[in-house]
Scaffold this motif. Structure first.
Motif, PDB file in Angstrom:
ATOM      1  N   ALA A 177       0.753  -1.223   0.022  1.00 52.15           N
ATOM      2  CA  ALA A 177       0.155  -0.007   0.021  1.00 52.15           C
ATOM      3  C   ALA A 177       0.818   1.219  -0.014  1.00 52.15           C
ATOM      4  O   ALA A 177       0.572   2.270  -0.757  1.00 52.15           O
ATOM      5  N   MET A 178       2.179   1.178   0.678  1.00 54.28           N
ATOM      6  CA  MET A 178       2.798   2.336   0.796  1.00 54.28           C
ATOM      7  C   MET A 178       3.515   2.637  -0.638  1.00 54.28           C
ATOM      8  O   MET A 178       3.643   3.749  -1.076  1.00 54.28           O
ATOM      9  N   ASP A 245       2.029  10.203   9.115  1.00 52.47           N
ATOM     10  CA  ASP A 245       3.493  10.267   8.733  1.00 52.47           C
ATOM     11  C   ASP A 245       3.557   9.407   7.313  1.00 52.47           C
ATOM     12  O   ASP A 245       4.365  10.238   6.537  1.00 52.47           O
ATOM     13  N   ILE A 246       2.992   8.352   7.123  1.00 49.25           N
ATOM     14  CA  ILE A 246       3.208   7.726   5.752  1.00 49.25           C
ATOM     15  C   ILE A 246       2.628   8.805   4.448  1.00 49.25           C
ATOM     16  O   ILE A 246       3.220   8.839   3.691  1.00 49.25           O
ATOM     17  N   LYS A 274       9.954   3.172   3.789  1.00 55.58           N
ATOM     18  CA  LYS A 274       9.425   2.070   4.271  1.00 55.58           C
ATOM     19  C   LYS A 274      10.191   1.368   5.617  1.00 55.58           C
ATOM     20  O   LYS A 274       9.723   0.894   6.460  1.00 55.58           O
ATOM     21  N   ALA A 275      11.447   1.659   5.175  1.00 49.78           N
ATOM     22  CA  ALA A 275      12.412   0.891   6.432  1.00 49.78           C
ATOM     23  C   ALA A 275      12.122   1.736   7.611  1.00 49.78           C
ATOM     24  O   ALA A 275      12.222   1.181   8.743  1.00 49.78           O
ATOM     25  N   VAL A 277       9.521   3.467   8.620  1.00 49.87           N
ATOM     26  CA  VAL A 277       8.145   2.920   8.963  1.00 49.87           C
ATOM     27  C   VAL A 277       8.177   1.557   9.836  1.00 49.87           C
ATOM     28  O   VAL A 277       7.683   1.481  10.841  1.00 49.87           O
ATOM     29  N   PHE A 278       8.658   0.638   9.141  1.00 53.97           N
ATOM     30  CA  PHE A 278       8.764  -0.681   9.845  1.00 53.97           C
ATOM     31  C   PHE A 278       9.874  -0.532  10.939  1.00 53.97           C
ATOM     32  O   PHE A 278       9.256  -1.347  11.842  1.00 53.97           O
ATOM     33  N   TRP A 279      10.729   0.085  10.965  1.00 49.68           N
ATOM     34  CA  TRP A 279      11.746   0.201  12.211  1.00 49.68           C
ATOM     35  C   TRP A 279      10.560   0.779  13.459  1.00 49.68           C
ATOM     36  O   TRP A 279      11.053   0.200  14.540  1.00 49.68           O
ATOM     37  N   GLN A 280       9.917   1.638  13.180  1.00 51.76           N
ATOM     38  CA  GLN A 280       8.725   2.206  14.036  1.00 51.76           C
ATOM     39  C   GLN A 280       8.025   1.045  14.570  1.00 51.76           C
ATOM     40  O   GLN A 280       7.546   1.006  15.830  1.00 51.76           O
ATOM     41  N   LEU A 281       7.555   0.261  13.819  1.00 46.76           N
ATOM     42  CA  LEU A 281       6.503  -0.831  14.025  1.00 46.76           C
ATOM     43  C   LEU A 281       6.914  -2.230  14.495  1.00 46.76           C
ATOM     44  O   LEU A 281       6.260  -3.046  14.982  1.00 46.76           O
TER      45      LEU A 281
END
Length: 291
Positions: A177-178, A245-246, A274-275, A277-281
């Motif tokens: 989706a991103m 943020d996205i 993306k990296a 965002v996924f670091w945050q998640l």
């Protein structure tokens, strides 16, 4: 006529375009007056076609449609269920849909180059290759053109985004989706820049429609993040903030790509965002905490 008033030599016209005084003419004069009555704008109208209160003329724009009369459209901007609808001032919506891309592209270029307020309706018609009369079949004022540009962009983006098929996991679905969002914004970055610059020129109801469309996009990402949290793939975060943020990351590419393109490609930008965002998640214990 001895001892009385002279008959009028030709029929008079009221403001609403109807003939008066024709009864005083002879038969030949009455026939002539029926052939050549003029409406309030000087356009020849058949005598039986009189403007009713609340009606207006649509002049021939060179498309062979001729002169005709249409009722004034309502100003209501919402449907019976409260759903936003295209402004009633934009008539002939089916024909407009076929030629909307041409109008949107021409007006977008002008608004970006000259600014919304310095661009005239005539310049838009000339850029689109239309007669002025043809353009007024579709819009009533310049703000309607700006609305069409924003609606065309947001409608396609939202529909395509929500139509995406889910991936095998929450992480895969969010990543897809991103990527779709970032590439869609890149394809229409000129329209995105225009919306940011000129959105305050929209009528209030159209500005609210634009905001609602963006909030719907955000809700899609909120749902994907919540699914990942529920599945244990993501850590517990504020999903609305991460989704916000996205969207900001995607829009920043449209607004600031001029500063980034010499140093980074779109593909690299997408992967790095993306990296982040996924670091945050990341649900691992070593991952950063939020809040």
């Amino acid at each position: 006529m001895p001892g009385g008033r002279r008959r009028p030599l030709r029929a008079q016209h009221r403001d609403d375009g109807a003939l008066v005084g024709a009864q005083a003419l002879g038969p030949a004069r009455q026939i002539q007056s029926r052939r050549l009555p003029r409406g309030p704008t000087g356009v020849h109208l058949p005598s039986a076609r009189r403007l009713r209160p609340g009606s207006e003329l649509i002049e021939d724009g060179g498309d062979g449609a001729g002169v005709r009369v249409k009722p004034r459209a309502s100003r209501q901007s919402t449907g019976p269920n409260g759903a936003a609808r295209a402004p009633r001032r934009i008539v002939n919506k089916e024909l407009l849909a076929e030629r909307q891309d041409q109008l949107v592209a021409a007006a977008t270029e002008l608004f970006l180059r000259q600014g919304f307020h310095k661009t005239s309706i005539r310049e838009i018609a000339d850029a689109a290759g239309w007669h002025m009369g043809t353009l007024y079949l579709y819009i009533r004022q310049k703000e309607d053109v700006l609305y069409l540009i924003t609606r065309a962009h947001m409608k396609k983006l939202t529909e395509d985004l929500w139509a995406m098929e889910p991936g095998g996991s929450a992480r895969e679905t969010l990543a897809a989706a991103m990527e779709f969002l970032f590439r869609a914004v890149d394809d229409q970055r000129r329209q995105v820049r225009l919306m940011y610059r000129e959105s305050q020129s929209l009528r209030p109801e159209h500005l609210e429609e634009l905001k609602d469309s963006e909030l719907r996009d955000r809700e899609l990402f909120v749902g994907l993040i919540e699914d990942g949290v529920a599945a244990g793939e993501f850590r517990r975060v504020d999903p609305h903030l991460v989704a916000h943020d996205i969207l900001v990351m995607a829009h920043s590419w449209a607004l600031k790509s001029w500063a980034l393109l010499p140093h980074i490609t779109l593909d690299a930008y997408i992967e790095q965002q993306k990296a982040l965002v996924f670091w945050q998640l990341d649900p691992s214990p070593a991952a950063p905490t939020c809040g």
